[in-house]
Design a protein around this motif. Structure first.
Motif, PDB file in Angstrom:
ATOM      1  N   ILE A  46       4.897   9.014  -0.697  1.00 26.53           N
ATOM      2  CA  ILE A  46       5.698   8.082  -1.727  1.00 26.53           C
ATOM      3  C   ILE A  46       4.791   7.642  -2.603  1.00 26.53           C
ATOM      4  N   GLY A  47       3.734   7.203  -2.424  1.00 23.99           N
ATOM      5  CA  GLY A  47       2.757   6.405  -3.444  1.00 23.99           C
ATOM      6  C   GLY A  47       1.946   5.641  -2.946  1.00 23.99           C
ATOM      7  N   TRP A  48       0.827   5.145  -3.627  1.00 26.75           N
ATOM      8  CA  TRP A  48       0.024   4.058  -3.028  1.00 26.75           C
ATOM      9  C   TRP A  48       0.301   2.744  -3.527  1.00 26.75           C
ATOM     10  N   GLY A  49       1.190   2.641  -4.333  1.00 29.15           N
ATOM     11  CA  GLY A  49       1.441   1.381  -4.783  1.00 29.15           C
ATOM     12  C   GLY A  49       1.874   0.256  -3.804  1.00 29.15           C
ATOM     13  N   TYR A  50       2.643   0.586  -2.747  1.00 30.28           N
ATOM     14  CA  TYR A  50       3.073  -0.517  -1.809  1.00 30.28           C
ATOM     15  C   TYR A  50       2.685  -0.106  -0.435  1.00 30.28           C
ATOM     16  N   SER A  51       1.799   0.912  -0.307  1.00 26.93           N
ATOM     17  CA  SER A  51       1.572   1.386   0.867  1.00 26.93           C
ATOM     18  C   SER A  51       0.290   0.633   1.661  1.00 26.93           C
ATOM     19  N   TRP A  52      -0.261  -0.320   0.897  1.00 31.28           N
ATOM     20  CA  TRP A  52      -1.262  -1.217   1.513  1.00 31.28           C
ATOM     21  C   TRP A  52      -0.659  -2.149   2.272  1.00 31.28           C
ATOM     22  N   LEU A  53       0.724  -2.430   2.064  1.00 28.75           N
ATOM     23  CA  LEU A  53       1.386  -3.482   2.624  1.00 28.75           C
ATOM     24  C   LEU A  53       1.372  -3.361   4.393  1.00 28.75           C
ATOM     25  N   PHE A  54       1.107  -2.165   4.700  1.00 24.14           N
ATOM     26  CA  PHE A  54       0.931  -1.726   6.337  1.00 24.14           C
ATOM     27  C   PHE A  54      -0.164  -2.436   6.774  1.00 24.14           C
ATOM     28  N   PHE A  55      -1.243  -2.602   6.083  1.00 24.68           N
ATOM     29  CA  PHE A  55      -2.273  -3.372   6.495  1.00 24.68           C
ATOM     30  C   PHE A  55      -2.166  -4.931   6.824  1.00 24.68           C
ATOM     31  N   LEU A  56      -0.823  -5.360   6.461  1.00 21.38           N
ATOM     32  CA  LEU A  56      -0.341  -6.711   6.937  1.00 21.38           C
ATOM     33  C   LEU A  56       0.015  -6.514   8.508  1.00 21.38           C
TER      34      LEU A  56
END
Length: 74
Positions: A46-56
């Motif tokens: 999908i893109g890296w923009g919001y994928s960091w939210l999985f680290f929450l």
């Protein structure tokens, strides 16, 4: 109905063992790997923009399993 002060569900902050016991500890240990896999999969798809939210998921699982006070050894 009896008032049992040792009941884990009456006061979750007084709990001395992790929620779920050994299963809860195993889940909390696996969540960092799962969040990394989801980060990479959704980042490429999908893109890296919001994928960091999985680290929450890592601190959220720690809060759920160990509670806000953690293991009190008093």
């Amino acid at each position: 109905m009896t008032d049992n002060k040792d009941d884990d569900y009456s006061n979750p902050l007084a709990r001395k063992s992790p929620l779920g016991g050994r299963t809860g500890v195993a889940i909390a240990s696996i969540v960092p790997l799962v969040s990394l896999a989801l980060f990479i999969i959704f980042g490429f798809a999908i893109g890296w923009g919001y994928s960091w939210l999985f680290f929450l998921l890592i601190p959220i699982s720690g809060i759920i399993v160990y509670g806000l006070r953690g293991n009190s050894r008093n």
